[in-house]
Design a protein around this motif. Structure first.
Motif, PDB file in Angstrom:
ATOM      1  N   SER A  98       0.841  -1.196   0.000  1.00 31.44           N
ATOM      2  CA  SER A  98       0.000   0.000   0.000  1.00 31.44           C
ATOM      3  C   SER A  98       0.877   1.247   0.000  1.00 31.44           C
ATOM      4  CB  SER A  98      -0.918   0.017   1.221  1.00 31.44           C
ATOM      5  OG  SER A  98      -1.694   1.205   1.238  1.00 31.44           O
ATOM      6  N   SER A 109       0.895   5.578  -0.419  1.00 38.50           N
ATOM      7  CA  SER A 109       0.045   6.758  -0.262  1.00 38.50           C
ATOM      8  C   SER A 109       0.901   8.011  -0.357  1.00 38.50           C
ATOM      9  CB  SER A 109      -0.705   6.728   1.070  1.00 38.50           C
ATOM     10  OG  SER A 109       0.211   6.729   2.166  1.00 38.50           O
ATOM     11  N   GLY A 121      -4.523   5.148   0.525  1.00 38.66           N
ATOM     12  CA  GLY A 121      -3.581   4.152   0.045  1.00 38.66           C
ATOM     13  C   GLY A 121      -3.960   3.601  -1.324  1.00 38.66           C
TER      14      GLY A 121
END
Length: 397
Positions: free
Chosen positions: A183, A185, A202
């Motif tokens: 993930s 972000s 994310g």
């Protein structure tokens, strides 16, 4: 029968450098012995190489780079429908390959005796990037310097961009683990006298991201107008599983001229954007083809020089006109780091001129770059000649 792999390409090896395998067999004394090397890409057998043992060592040596590099393709795939910070994600920055070694002797071929699975990356082992750099970029240094980082050698703490509601600003990112979904972000800090912080959602992907860090794309990603016309600069902080990995800073610039952006494949395998914000001029080279016609035609019981509308017959008639479009682009002043980085634009095999939501392939006609010295040459800018890959046809006759 036994084959041993003595050496193989390092992790994070370059597609554009040799990819050597060295192997040994216990059967090299057999009649007409040959090593066999089967190369697989995407599960398909691409080619079969054979090699006699080396005279002294009896080893088999294979350089598979020229085969494997044929299987990488452009991964410049920006999202022009819904521009957002994560414009494109994928694993295109490398080519996965499987090598299966065998041997041949006595008229019989023995396949798949030992196997190696590797991947090679789309970067260049550039010699002497700057006066203090190592001689060339090794796979180990590429892994150390750019894994989990923005893959660019521009000064991304000092990016200048003039767009607000339009335009693309690309910067690429290499994840910190190969072929592993994580993930990612982006947090954004906007400064306009005071600093306001924003947290992004994310996005899960493997390996590579083509990031669009323009104000328009960042606002779309955050779901709010975080970056407005009052901003002075903003920081783009990319994270993996909530852990900060790298930061880029974008400053607002203004220009009275027609700013033109080039997007290009850099030497590290990422895509970068550079804006030319000074006086950019278009020129056209006109290529004309014509034929000679008869100057008299028979009409109304006579040979006439002109038709009833007063238009002369014959003479040179132009039937094809093709226009080749080129530009002389001029940058604003750039710092020493960016001047070094921009030689990658001149050498890039893949360059696009942005016009609205269209990316026009161009070739760089400028063929030389000369080093500047940081403390001797006080200011630097880049002048570049480019030619559009597509030609314009005038009306055919």
């Amino acid at each position: 029968m036994a084959i041993t792999i003595n050496s193989s390409p390092d992790n994070y090896s370059s597609l554009h450098a040799p990819l050597y395998y060295v192997v040994t067999s216990t059967n090299t004394a057999q009649t007409n012995f040959k090593y066999v090397c089967d190369i697989y890409v995407n599960g398909n057998l691409i080619t079969r190489l054979k090699s006699f043992p080396q005279p002294t060592s009896s080893k088999g040596i294979f350089n598979i780079a020229s085969v494997v590099r044929n299987y990488w393709a452009s991964y410049f795939k920006p999202d022009i429908v819904s521009p957002s910070a994560f414009s494109y994600t994928g694993s295109d920055i490398y080519v996965d390959f499987v090598i299966k070694f065998g041997e041949e002797y006595g008229g019989v071929t023995y396949l798949d005796l030992t196997t190696s699975t590797k991947r090679a990356y789309n970067y260049v082992q550039d010699y002497l990037y700057n006066p203090t750099s190592v001689p060339y970029l090794t796979p180990s240094e590429y892994q150390t310097q750019f894994k989990g980082k923005y893959i660019s050698q521009r000064d991304y703490s000092n990016i200048k961009f003039s767009g607000l509601q339009t335009g693309y600003l690309f910067l690429s990112f290499l994840s910190d683990a190969e072929n592993t979904t994580k993930s990612h972000s982006i947090d954004v800090s906007v400064y306009n006298g005071t600093t306001t912080n924003y947290t992004g959602a994310g996005v899960s992907f493997k390996d590579f991201a083509l990031l669009d860090i323009s104000p328009r794309a960042i606002n779309d990603y955050l779901g709010t107008t975080a970056i407005s016309s009052s901003y002075i600069y903003y920081d783009v902080k990319i994270k993996i599983a909530g852990v900060l990995k790298d930061t880029a800073r974008v400053y607002k610039t203004c220009t009275q001229d027609d700013a033109m952006s080039l997007h290009f494949l850099n030497s590290l395998g990422g895509y970068d954007t550079f804006e030319f914000t000074c006086v950019n001029r278009q020129s056209r080279n006109i290529d004309k083809s014509s034929f000679e016609g008869i100057e008299y035609e028979y009409a109304s019981n006579a040979m006439n020089r002109a038709n009833t509308y007063g238009v002369l017959y014959g003479g040179a008639t132009q039937f094809s006109t093709r226009q080749s479009i080129s530009y002389r682009l001029v940058s604003d002043w750039v710092n020493y780091i960016d001047y070094l980085w921009l030689k990658q634009l001149i050498a890039s095999p893949e360059v696009y001129l942005e016009r609205g939501n269209t990316f026009i392939p161009v070739t760089i006609n400028t063929t030389n770059w000369s080093e500047k010295k940081q403390y001797r040459d006080k200011t630097y800018n880049i002048e570049l000649d480019i030619a559009l890959g597509n030609k314009v046809n005038s009306q055919f006759r």
